[in-house]
Scaffold this motif. Structure first.
Motif, mmCIF file in Angstrom:
data_model
loop_
_atom_site.group_PDB
_atom_site.id
_atom_site.type_symbol
_atom_site.label_atom_id
_atom_site.label_comp_id
_atom_site.label_asym_id
_atom_site.label_seq_id
_atom_site.Cartn_x
_atom_site.Cartn_y
_atom_site.Cartn_z
ATOM 1 N N THR A 28 0.821 -1.101 0.143
ATOM 2 C CA THR A 28 0.158 -0.017 0.063
ATOM 3 C C THR A 28 0.864 1.354 -0.167
ATOM 4 O O THR A 28 0.552 2.204 -0.218
ATOM 5 N N GLU A 42 -0.902 -4.983 2.845
ATOM 6 C CA GLU A 42 -2.395 -5.622 3.190
ATOM 7 C C GLU A 42 -2.527 -6.956 2.568
ATOM 8 O O GLU A 42 -2.126 -7.152 1.401
ATOM 9 N N LEU A 80 -9.003 -2.705 -2.593
ATOM 10 C CA LEU A 80 -7.529 -3.665 -2.992
ATOM 11 C C LEU A 80 -8.118 -4.984 -3.399
ATOM 12 O O LEU A 80 -7.463 -5.504 -4.233
ATOM 13 N N ARG A 96 -3.789 -5.365 7.660
ATOM 14 C CA ARG A 96 -2.580 -4.305 7.382
ATOM 15 C C ARG A 96 -1.770 -4.194 8.495
ATOM 16 O O ARG A 96 -2.029 -4.311 9.630
#
Length: 110
Positions: A28, A42, A80, A96
């Motif tokens: 990310t 992530e 995502l 995350r």
């Protein structure tokens, strides 16, 4: 030779990421210095987070310095992964975290 930096060998690190990380692994954010790499990651599950950390420990190019900001995201929509997350018992909940890596001596010699 003073123009060469550790960043000249980043292709080797990125190739290791491509080979070792799960299909749904997402970077990310990334910050690269001459000493190492900080990256936000992530993944889809706690199990994948554990797998990613275990695989990072096997890298030839970097060593883990620190893992921080680990957050389990329940519910909502994941841009995502393009899917709806259905609460705490969904096996595809997102995880995350940030990992700080330093270049290994083998990496520096390339």
């Amino acid at each position: 030779d003073y123009m060469n930096t550790n960043n000249d060998n980043l292709v080797a690190f990125f190739e290791e990421l491509e080979v070792r990380m799960p299909q749904k692994f997402v970077v990310t954010a990334i910050a690269v210095t001459d000493q190492g790499i900080n990256m936000g990651v992530e993944v889809q599950s706690k199990e994948q987070a554990v797998y990613v950390i275990q695989e990072l420990r096997k890298f030839e190019t970097v060593e883990i310095l620190n893992i921080s900001g680990l957050v389990i995201v329940d519910g909502g929509y994941s841009d995502l992964f393009e899917e709806e997350i259905q609460g705490t018992f969904n096996p595809t909940q997102r995880v995350r975290f940030t990992v700080s890596l330093k270049y290994t001596d083998a990496f520096r010699k390339n």
